[in-house]
Design a protein around this motif. Structure first.
Motif, mmCIF file in Angstrom:
data_model
loop_
_atom_site.group_PDB
_atom_site.id
_atom_site.type_symbol
_atom_site.label_atom_id
_atom_site.label_comp_id
_atom_site.label_asym_id
_atom_site.label_seq_id
_atom_site.Cartn_x
_atom_site.Cartn_y
_atom_site.Cartn_z
ATOM 1 N N MET A 50 0.849 -1.194 0.000
ATOM 2 C CA MET A 50 0.000 0.000 0.000
ATOM 3 C C MET A 50 0.887 1.247 0.000
ATOM 4 S SD MET A 50 -2.797 1.269 2.832
ATOM 5 C CE MET A 50 -3.776 -0.194 2.659
ATOM 6 N N THR A 51 0.548 2.202 -0.832
ATOM 7 C CA THR A 51 1.315 3.444 -0.858
ATOM 8 C C THR A 51 0.890 4.354 0.295
ATOM 9 O OG1 THR A 51 -0.238 4.702 -2.203
ATOM 10 C CG2 THR A 51 1.403 3.363 -3.394
ATOM 11 N N GLN A 52 1.740 5.334 0.599
ATOM 12 C CA GLN A 52 1.393 6.296 1.648
ATOM 13 C C GLN A 52 0.135 7.067 1.263
ATOM 14 O OE1 GLN A 52 4.574 8.358 3.765
ATOM 15 N NE2 GLN A 52 3.513 10.283 3.350
ATOM 16 N N GLN A 53 -0.017 7.410 -0.005
ATOM 17 C CA GLN A 53 -1.208 8.149 -0.452
ATOM 18 C C GLN A 53 -2.482 7.321 -0.255
ATOM 19 O OE1 GLN A 53 -1.416 11.389 -1.077
ATOM 20 N NE2 GLN A 53 0.772 11.435 -0.640
ATOM 21 N N GLU A 54 -2.418 6.006 -0.547
ATOM 22 C CA GLU A 54 -3.584 5.132 -0.332
ATOM 23 C C GLU A 54 -3.897 5.028 1.155
ATOM 24 O OE1 GLU A 54 -3.268 1.863 -3.932
ATOM 25 O OE2 GLU A 54 -1.832 1.737 -2.280
ATOM 26 N N ASP A 55 -2.855 4.932 1.976
ATOM 27 C CA ASP A 55 -3.008 4.848 3.421
ATOM 28 C C ASP A 55 -3.718 6.099 3.951
ATOM 29 O OD1 ASP A 55 -2.643 3.532 5.858
ATOM 30 O OD2 ASP A 55 -0.562 4.173 6.098
ATOM 31 N N ILE A 56 -3.278 7.259 3.492
ATOM 32 C CA ILE A 56 -3.902 8.526 3.913
ATOM 33 C C ILE A 56 -5.347 8.592 3.431
ATOM 34 C CG2 ILE A 56 -3.853 11.036 3.494
ATOM 35 C CD1 ILE A 56 -0.751 10.812 3.703
ATOM 36 N N LYS A 57 -5.601 8.196 2.200
ATOM 37 C CA LYS A 57 -6.967 8.207 1.646
ATOM 38 C C LYS A 57 -7.889 7.328 2.503
ATOM 39 C CE LYS A 57 -9.442 7.161 -2.660
ATOM 40 N NZ LYS A 57 -10.117 5.889 -2.412
ATOM 41 N N ASN A 58 -7.434 6.130 2.846
ATOM 42 C CA ASN A 58 -8.234 5.222 3.676
ATOM 43 C C ASN A 58 -8.493 5.821 5.058
ATOM 44 O OD1 ASN A 58 -8.155 3.372 1.580
ATOM 45 N ND2 ASN A 58 -6.527 2.135 2.486
ATOM 46 N N ALA A 59 -7.460 6.406 5.661
ATOM 47 C CA ALA A 59 -7.596 7.004 6.995
ATOM 48 C C ALA A 59 -8.590 8.166 6.965
ATOM 49 C CB ALA A 59 -6.238 7.473 7.505
ATOM 50 N N VAL A 60 -8.507 9.011 5.937
ATOM 51 C CA VAL A 60 -9.406 10.167 5.820
ATOM 52 C C VAL A 60 -10.858 9.700 5.661
ATOM 53 C CG1 VAL A 60 -10.043 12.122 4.333
ATOM 54 C CG2 VAL A 60 -7.662 11.806 5.043
ATOM 55 N N GLU A 61 -11.087 8.653 4.868
ATOM 56 C CA GLU A 61 -12.454 8.117 4.706
ATOM 57 C C GLU A 61 -13.032 7.692 6.050
ATOM 58 O OE1 GLU A 61 -12.620 4.988 1.760
ATOM 59 O OE2 GLU A 61 -11.818 6.318 0.203
ATOM 60 N N VAL A 62 -12.227 7.003 6.848
ATOM 61 C CA VAL A 62 -12.673 6.556 8.176
ATOM 62 C C VAL A 62 -12.944 7.763 9.076
ATOM 63 C CG1 VAL A 62 -11.924 5.329 10.265
ATOM 64 C CG2 VAL A 62 -11.564 4.290 8.016
ATOM 65 N N LEU A 63 -12.051 8.750 9.066
ATOM 66 C CA LEU A 63 -12.232 9.949 9.887
ATOM 67 C C LEU A 63 -13.510 10.696 9.510
ATOM 68 C CD1 LEU A 63 -8.536 11.206 9.805
ATOM 69 C CD2 LEU A 63 -9.739 10.367 11.836
ATOM 70 N N ARG A 64 -13.774 10.824 8.222
ATOM 71 C CA ARG A 64 -14.974 11.550 7.759
ATOM 72 C C ARG A 64 -16.269 10.858 8.173
ATOM 73 N NH1 ARG A 64 -12.256 13.429 2.288
ATOM 74 N NH2 ARG A 64 -11.400 15.379 3.059
#
Length: 189
Positions: free
Chosen positions: A1-15
């Motif tokens: 998993m790339t760092q960008q994918e990791d951030i995207k997944n984390a942001v979805e959960v946070l939202r």
């Protein structure tokens, strides 16, 4: 998993009001949307922490910090600029945050992160992010992912992949309290 994918997944959960585990500019943190009272309550519950003990919030920039404090004293900007290690500043007159995140005296602990992953995460999320150490209250802070208890890992909705393999010393931030009337107190060096 790339760092960008990791951030995207984390942001979805946070939202969606979720809680994440993520690496910060200091130790590993438990994070959530700092404007969502239900998410903040979950963080207190996960840590077995009394909600009278305020939590730290991370932001990515000066501009974002100004959204959460009515009047930022000039000395705060000097502290952020001159600090040689991650420094959290407790400021009076917190606004636009979950009420259960703001201390009884109306203050909030904020830190502007310079570390690449947490800075990008805060930037993509576009809000303040709760950042409290990934441990049960009273236990040692998790310096690395391998230090986080299974109880904490099981309690969150998403655990970031970035920096999981890291094994190096990390320490919590310095904490300085500034009051409106100019009193400076060092809480943690």
């Amino acid at each position: 998993m790339t760092q960008q994918e990791d951030i995207k997944n984390a942001v979805e959960v946070l939202r969606k009001g979720g809680v994440i585990l993520y690496p910060t500019d200091t130790v590993w943190g438990i994070g959530c949307d700092a404007t969502n009272p239900e998410a903040v309550k979950r963080v207190y519950d996960i840590k077995h922490r009394d909600d009278s003990k305020a939590l730290i919030c991370l932001v990515d920039s000066d501009a974002r910090l100004q959204r959460y404090v009515r009047n930022v004293p000039n000395v705060a900007w000097d502290i952020f600029e001159l600090a040689t290690k991650p420094t959290t500043v407790i400021l009076d007159d917190a606004v636009n945050l979950a009420p259960n995140l703001i201390a009884d005296d109306g203050s909030i602990a904020l830190r502007i992160t310079q570390e690449a992953f947490s800075k990008e995460l805060c930037f993509r999320f576009q809000k303040a992010l709760v950042s409290t150490s990934a441990n049960i209250s009273g236990e040692p802070a998790a310096q690395n992912y391998c230090d986080i208890s299974q109880e904490i890992i099981d309690a969150v909705d998403y655990t970031c992949w970035t920096r999981r393999q890291e094994h190096k010393p990390h320490t919590p931030s310095s904490i300085i309290k500034l009051t409106k009337d100019g009193v400076v107190t060092i809480i943690r060096k």
